[in-house]
Design an enzyme around this catalytic site. Structure first.
Site, PDB file in Angstrom:
ATOM      1  N   GLU A   1      41.173  67.061  40.120  1.00 18.30           N
ATOM      2  CA  GLU A   1      42.561  66.923  39.879  1.00 18.30           C
ATOM      3  C   GLU A   1      43.561  68.119  40.389  1.00 18.30           C
ATOM      4  OE1 GLU A   1      43.593  64.349  36.428  1.00 18.30           O
ATOM      5  OE2 GLU A   1      45.120  65.784  35.937  1.00 18.30           O
TER       6      GLU A   1
ATOM      7  N   TYR B   1      51.588  63.267  38.575  1.00 21.52           N
ATOM      8  CA  TYR B   1      52.951  62.939  38.709  1.00 21.52           C
ATOM      9  C   TYR B   1      53.783  63.269  37.505  1.00 21.52           C
ATOM     10  CZ  TYR B   1      55.757  59.608  41.593  1.00 21.52           C
ATOM     11  OH  TYR B   1      56.372  59.006  42.764  1.00 21.52           O
TER      12      TYR B   1
ATOM     13  N   ARG C   1      51.268  57.067  29.987  1.00 21.77           N
ATOM     14  CA  ARG C   1      52.432  57.083  29.511  1.00 21.77           C
ATOM     15  C   ARG C   1      53.285  58.486  29.955  1.00 21.77           C
ATOM     16  NH1 ARG C   1      54.487  58.465  23.502  1.00 21.77           N
ATOM     17  NH2 ARG C   1      54.210  60.727  24.447  1.00 21.77           N
TER      18      ARG C   1
ATOM     19  N   GLN D   1      40.989  63.035  28.200  1.00 21.45           N
ATOM     20  CA  GLN D   1      41.468  64.199  28.264  1.00 21.45           C
ATOM     21  C   GLN D   1      40.678  65.394  28.028  1.00 21.45           C
ATOM     22  OE1 GLN D   1      43.987  66.983  28.154  1.00 21.45           O
ATOM     23  NE2 GLN D   1      45.387  65.914  26.768  1.00 21.45           N
TER      24      GLN D   1
ATOM     25  N   GLN E   1      45.101  80.816  26.355  1.00 23.32           N
ATOM     26  CA  GLN E   1      44.667  79.538  26.135  1.00 23.32           C
ATOM     27  C   GLN E   1      44.299  79.288  24.967  1.00 23.32           C
ATOM     28  OE1 GLN E   1      42.611  79.535  30.045  1.00 23.32           O
ATOM     29  NE2 GLN E   1      43.924  77.980  30.783  1.00 23.32           N
TER      30      GLN E   1
END
Length: 317
Positions: free
Chosen positions: A18, A50, A124, A210, A246
């Site tokens: 990705e 996006y 979403r 996720q 992180q």
């Protein structure tokens, strides 16, 4: 080819990546430079995220402020076309509710269909950075399931214009998101699972999760899905930890837990280079275990760290 077709024809665990679109003003070469070291692993597909537009206040010469809309990472549709032509690889664009009306979504789907893109991942999306709660655009979708249904309608030749007869049927393979540690807005895992099952019943073909750092949470999630009657492929999303920051950023931003064994080793590190080594070894361990568990695809969130992903994948394939 559809993601589900790749999975059905595979003889071993597949690899996918990705990527983010480059910041506005950057060249497509930045994407190629990012992916070139990874393409030797022959990924089944590459996801392209996006990003919604953001509202900012720009100061005018007279001292007043003007509200302007800025999209920092445009170009998802075009990047998908470029990747397909440059690498002969299937591209999976993300579609999000945030920042898009139904008409804009339909036009994007028409463009993707013209380009021969067979897959989409419907999400979403997040609320704008300056807002606490997600609010849809005027005539936009509030939930991923609504966006999913629009894609399903187009697969059945149903467009927004009611007078449009005999519309071309698209053939999108539709992915949705799953959350091994539950979506942070869901009151509990059972409720979150019911939402996921609804998306599958309404036409989702596969699930991408996720990120997570505890494989047992993914394995338990798959078990809960199967018990709920969800039978579509479930693809784990994987990301390396490469900096000490992180340890706090990822739990706060993505609502995921960091296993004690991992955080303990990272806290011993004196430099981010040492953290990257620990994170890479953890990612390799995760990948090997998940491959042994029998996942259909190992999906890596590359996010600016292709050299780490390359090192990990080379140890797994």
């Amino acid at each position: 080819m559809k993601v589900t077709e790749h999975i059905a024809q595979a003889k071993d665990t597949l690899i996918s990546f990705e990527i983010l679109p480059p910041l506005k003003g950057k060249s497509i070469d930045s994407i190629y430079d990012h992916l070139d070291p990874l393409m030797e692993f022959k990924p089944a597909f590459v996801n392209v995220t996006y990003h919604r537009s953001e509202h900012m206040f720009k100061k005018r010469a007279d001292g007043s402020f003007e509200k302007v809309e800025i999209r920092k990472r445009p170009g998802t549709v075009a990047i998908c076309a470029a990747l397909m032509g440059h690498y002969n690889v299937d591209a999976v664009p993300h579609l999000i509710c945030g920042g898009f009306s139904r008409e804009e979504t339909e036009n994007a789907l028409i463009d993707l269909n013209y380009l021969g893109v067979d897959n989409v991942l419907v999400l979403r999306g997040d609320a704008p950075k300056n807002e606490t709660f997600f609010e849809p655009e005027p005539n936009g979708h509030r939930y991923a399931d609504e966006l999913l249904q629009q894609v399903v309608h187009m697969n059945n030749g149903i467009y927004l214009e009611e007078d449009l007869q005999s519309g071309v049927k698209t053939k999108f393979c539709i992915g949705v998101a799953g959350y091994p540690e539950k979506h942070f807005e869901a009151p509990n895992m059972q409720t979150d699972m019911s939402y996921l099952k609804k998306k599958v019943e309404n036409g989702a073909d596969y699930i991408v999760t996720q990120m997570f750092f505890d494989n047992q949470k993914f394995i338990d999630f798959v078990g809960k899905c199967r018990e709920a009657g969800i039978t579509v492929p479930i693809i784990p999303g994987l990301k390396p930890i490469t900096t000490r920051k992180q340890l706090t950023i990822l739990p706060r931003t993505f609502h995921v837990d960091i296993p004690t064994d991992l955080s303990t080793e990272i806290l011993k590190c004196k430099t981010d280079k040492e953290v990257e080594e620990v994170g890479t070894e953890w990612l390799i361990k995760q990948s090997r275990e998940l491959k042994q568990f029998g996942v259909p695809v190992l999906h890596y969130y590359t996010l600016g760290k292709p050299h780490v992903i390359r090192k990990a994948v080379a140890e797994v394939v």
